[in-house]
Design an enzyme around this catalytic site. Sequence first.
Site, PDB file in Angstrom:
ATOM      1  CE  LYS A 136       0.793   1.678   4.538  1.00 55.04           C
ATOM      2  NZ  LYS A 136       1.372   2.869   4.788  1.00 55.04           N
ATOM      3  N   PRO A 179       9.639  -3.730  -0.544  1.00 54.47           N
ATOM      4  CG  PRO A 179      10.323  -1.731  -1.561  1.00 54.47           C
ATOM      5  CD  PRO A 179       9.198  -2.890  -1.625  1.00 54.47           C
ATOM      6  CB  ALA A 183       9.596   0.194   2.427  1.00 54.03           C
ATOM      7  N   GLY A 184       7.360   1.674   4.864  1.00 53.81           N
ATOM      8  CA  GLY A 184       6.254   2.229   5.021  1.00 53.81           C
ATOM      9  C   GLY A 184       5.129   1.850   4.010  1.00 53.81           C
ATOM     10  CG  MET A 185       6.161   0.842   0.804  1.00 54.07           C
ATOM     11  SD  MET A 185       6.769   0.199  -0.787  1.00 54.07           S
ATOM     12  CE  MET A 185       5.531   0.281  -2.044  1.00 54.07           C
ATOM     13  CB  ALA A 186       1.213  -2.084   4.893  1.00 56.03           C
ATOM     14  N   GLY A 189       4.910  -6.244   5.827  1.00 52.68           N
ATOM     15  CA  GLY A 189       4.629  -7.309   7.095  1.00 52.68           C
ATOM     16  C   GLY A 189       3.238  -7.590   7.079  1.00 52.68           C
ATOM     17  CB  SER A 190       0.510  -5.177   7.681  1.00 55.45           C
ATOM     18  OG  SER A 190       1.028  -4.281   8.778  1.00 55.45           O
ATOM     19  CG  ASP A 221      -0.784  -0.231   8.226  1.00 55.83           C
ATOM     20  OD1 ASP A 221      -1.604   0.732   8.603  1.00 55.83           O
ATOM     21  OD2 ASP A 221       0.455  -0.020   7.868  1.00 55.83           O
TER      22      ASP A 221
END
Length: 287
Positions: free
Chosen positions: A11, A95, A98-101, A103-104, A137
Site C-alpha cells: 500500500k 521493500p 519501508a512504510g508500505m505495510a 509485513g502487515s 494496518d
Amino acid sequence: MDSIRLKARAKINLSLDVLGKREDGYHDVRMVMQTIGIYDRLIITKIPEDEIRIQSNLFYLPINENNLIYKAAKLLKDEFGFAGGVDVNLNKFIPVAAGMAGGSTDAASTLFGINKIYELGLSQNKLMELGVQIGADVPYCIMRGTALAEGIGEQLSRLKPVPHMWIVVAKPPINISTKLVYEQLDMNDILYHPNVDKMIQAINKESIEEIAANMGNVLERVTIPLYPIIDSIKNDMLSHGAINAMMSGSGPTVFGIFPNERTALNCQAYLKLKKEAKQVYITETFN
C-alpha cells in the site's frame, strides 16, 4: 484444499494526518490508503504436524514468532484450535521496513489463506477484527483498495476507487522504525495538516491532478530531517515528470504519480542510474 497461492499487495498513503496522541501511547490518524501492484507471493500449505513453518527468499527475515506471518497463523491456531499446522513459503518483493505495510499484508494474506485451507468460514469483517490484534494496518490489507483509515488505522471506510495511475516507488538503502518516527513526532510542531477531505473529493471527481495536488504526509516532518535522501528522491521524481511525489507511511519509501508509463520509465531509469534508491519499481494503482 490443501494449499493456496496468494499475492500480498503493498500500500501507499495518498494522505496521512496525525490528529493527536492517545493515552495508550498510540496516535489517532486520518489517512487515505491505496493498494498498488507490487506484491509478495505466499504459498500456504497444510501440514499434519502441529507447527508453523516459514521459508523466505530473504535470509535476514525472521522466520519465528517475530514474523507477522507467524503471529497471524498462531492467532488463528489459538483461537480456533484446528488440527495440524501450516507451511508458509514467502517470496518477498515489497521493500522491507519501508512504510508500505509489507509485513502487515503478509499477515493479512496468511489470515485469509488459513481461513480458506482449513475452512474456518470466517467473514472478511471477522478476519479484519482479528487482524488488528497483529497490527493496525492488517485490517486494511485484508480489505484492500481505496479506503479512509481512522482511529489507529483500524477504522476503515471504503472509498470510491481511484482512477488508474502510474506510480514509481523508490526505497533508499535505509530502514526506519515506525515506532521511532511516531515517538519523535511533536504535535505542537506540525504547522501543516493535509486536507484529507479534499483528497476524498478529488478521488470522487476521478481527478488525478487534484489527487496529486492534495497529497500530504505529516510524518515527513520527522523522517526527512533524519534522512535528507528522502527529499532528494522526491525532488528527482518531480524534476523527471512526476505530478507529485511523497513519502509513504513513516518512510523511507518515496512514491511519485506520473502522467503516463513512458515518463515513469524515464524517471525509473534516472533513479537507477543515480543509485540513491536501492529498489526502484514502476507499478500501478490496484483496486
